[in-house]
Design a protein around this motif. Structure first.
Motif, PDB file in Angstrom:
ATOM      1  N   UNK A 252       0.831  -1.223   0.000  1.00 33.95           N
ATOM      2  CA  UNK A 252       0.000   0.000   0.000  1.00 33.95           C
ATOM      3  C   UNK A 252       0.860   1.267   0.000  1.00 33.95           C
ATOM      4  N   UNK A 253       0.496   2.184  -0.913  1.00 34.55           N
ATOM      5  CA  UNK A 253       1.198   3.462  -1.024  1.00 34.55           C
ATOM      6  C   UNK A 253       0.192   4.590  -1.184  1.00 34.55           C
ATOM      7  N   UNK A 254       0.592   5.753  -0.720  1.00 33.32           N
ATOM      8  CA  UNK A 254      -0.260   6.929  -0.835  1.00 33.32           C
ATOM      9  C   UNK A 254      -0.395   7.310  -2.319  1.00 33.32           C
ATOM     10  N   UNK A 255      -1.613   7.536  -2.811  1.00 24.82           N
ATOM     11  CA  UNK A 255      -1.763   7.873  -4.235  1.00 24.82           C
ATOM     12  C   UNK A 255      -1.212   9.250  -4.612  1.00 24.82           C
ATOM     13  N   UNK A 256      -0.823  10.055  -3.614  1.00 24.82           N
ATOM     14  CA  UNK A 256      -0.296  11.394  -3.906  1.00 24.82           C
ATOM     15  C   UNK A 256       1.223  11.390  -3.859  1.00 24.82           C
ATOM     16  N   UNK A 257       1.783  11.009  -2.708  1.00 26.74           N
ATOM     17  CA  UNK A 257       3.239  11.074  -2.551  1.00 26.74           C
ATOM     18  C   UNK A 257       3.938   9.741  -2.783  1.00 26.74           C
ATOM     19  N   UNK A 258       3.178   8.632  -2.990  1.00 26.00           N
ATOM     20  CA  UNK A 258       3.717   7.282  -3.228  1.00 26.00           C
ATOM     21  C   UNK A 258       4.559   6.768  -2.079  1.00 26.00           C
ATOM     22  N   UNK A 259       4.318   7.304  -0.903  1.00 18.46           N
ATOM     23  CA  UNK A 259       5.009   6.808   0.279  1.00 18.46           C
ATOM     24  C   UNK A 259       4.251   5.609   0.852  1.00 18.46           C
ATOM     25  N   UNK A 260       5.018   4.644   1.357  1.00 18.79           N
ATOM     26  CA  UNK A 260       4.392   3.455   1.943  1.00 18.79           C
ATOM     27  C   UNK A 260       3.590   3.849   3.174  1.00 18.79           C
TER      28      UNK A 260
END
Length: 408
Positions: A390-398
């Motif tokens: 799972x990653x944030x759809x904005x910053x792509x951080x886990x």
């Protein structure tokens, strides 16, 4: 095979194959353990009989005396300790060597049917009858599965007189060994002198005969009484077995001195006491038994290990699948609950800046941890969390989880 028997066999097969054969594996393991215990007992008995000396009746006293001298025991009470020996001799009534007036009337048993003289007399009357089917046949099925011995009921009378073993061709019997049967449960080398199967057709008249003293076994009376008109064909098997005087047998046991004479008693650790076999034949028989028990234990143990291993692997895989399905079901239930909780209130009109960046239909309600971006509705946030990475759809951080944000 009737329909009831087939149904009982089907039930038994289902129980035996339950849990991918685990029941069969446990049963085979139990039989293997029993075979191993029997192998140890048989091997111990074989070792003891191999070491036991074969002696004549006339040499027993000297053997016991030499054994006591080796142990440095001069007290006569120590002679009763005894030694394991194998003695072969001729069966004779003890009254023949008593040396008193009772020897004029020897204390022996006489067969009722053949008239032969004996020291052991066993009469057996067995009742053999066709089983009663019972109500709807269930009684027969239970007997077939658990109590087949109910089909035969027997009554046994067992009589003995004191007897001894003497050497063949020796007269008078100055040297002898007394056979002590007290506490012995070993089979005796009896000879069948009478064997007759008499068919009896049970009827109300048979029941009256039994009531008024006719010698029928109690099992016949009970069976006729229980059947209540559904009478069965009954057979009476009469047998008479004796241990005749003059028969040559072998005695394997503990020999000791008793009242100035020699006495032999059975040993509970040995499968023989009185037998028709010689020592060499006993050794061959026990060696064969031990080999059969050893290989059967190894074979059944390996088979049970394989079946139990297969059952464990199969059940472990099923448990893992059930656990995964359970987790998926819980996640689906949680998502459905979240979607239901969101309801129509979030599907209403909202500014473009507050719509979910994934579905573009509901308001932004969930913030991701640890980045903190509030860009998704609760349903889409849960979908993102269930992804493998799972990653944030904005910053792509886990991300680790999401938190719902409630407006004031």
């Amino acid at each position: 095979m009737s329909s009831h028997d087939r149904a009982a066999a089907a039930v038994f097969a289902q129980v035996a194959l339950a849990a991918d054969g685990a029941v069969i594996g446990i049963a085979l393991a139990y039989v293997a353990v029993q075979s191993w215990f029997k192998f140890n007992t048989t091997s111990s008995a074989l070792h003891k009989i191999r070491r036991a000396p074969v002696v004549r009746v006339s040499d027993l006293r000297s053997l016991i005396a030499s054994s006591s001298d080796d142990n440095n025991t001069s007290d006569e009470s120590e002679l009763a300790v005894g030694k394991l020996v194998v003695v072969r001799g001729i069966v004779e009534a003890k009254s023949a060597v008593d040396g008193n007036w009772r020897s004029l009337r020897p204390n022996i048993l006489v067969s009722h049917e053949s008239g032969e003289r004996a020291v052991v007399l066993q009469r057996t009357q067995t009742c053999i009858y066709n089983e009663w089917r019972g109500l709807f046949g269930w009684t027969s099925d239970l007997r077939t599965l658990f109590a087949r011995s109910w089909k035969e009921q027997e009554s046994t009378s067992f009589r003995t007189v004191p007897f001894i073993l003497v050497e063949a061709g020796q007269w008078p019997h100055s040297d002898y060994v007394i056979v002590n049967l007290d506490g012995s449960r070993h089979p005796l080398p009896l000879t069948t002198v009478y064997h007759q199967l008499q068919p009896v057709h049970a009827s109300p008249y048979t029941f009256l005969q039994a009531l008024f003293g006719h010698e029928y076994p109690v099992s016949i009376v009970n069976e006729i009484y229980v059947c209540l008109g559904d009478f069965v064909t009954v057979g009476l098997l009469d047998e008479e077995k004796i241990l005749p005087i003059g028969k040559e047998i072998s005695a394997v046991g503990i020999c000791s001195t008793q009242d100035g004479g020699s006495e032999i008693k059975s040993c509970k650790d040995l499968p023989y006491f009185l037998s028709d076999m010689t020592k060499d034949q006993m050794v061959v028989d026990l060696a064969f038994r031990s080999k059969v028990l050893l290989w059967s234990g190894i074979l059944l143990g390996s088979l049970s290990f394989g079946i139990l291993g297969y059952a464990i692997v199969r059940n472990w895989s099923r448990w893992k699948e059930w656990r995964q399905q359970r987790q998926v079901q819980r996640s689906s239930d949680a998502a459905a609950a979240a979607a239901a909780e969101i309801g129509d209130e979030e599907a209403g009109d909202a500014p473009d800046g507050e719509l979910c960046v994934i579905c573009l239909m509901r308001r932004r309600r969930s913030a991701f941890v640890p980045c903190g971006h509030l860009v998704c509705c609760q349903g889409c946030a849960l979908s993102v969390e269930r992804e493998s990475a799972p990653k944030c759809p904005v910053c792509r951080q886990t991300i680790r989880t999401s938190i719902r944000i409630y407006g004031s």
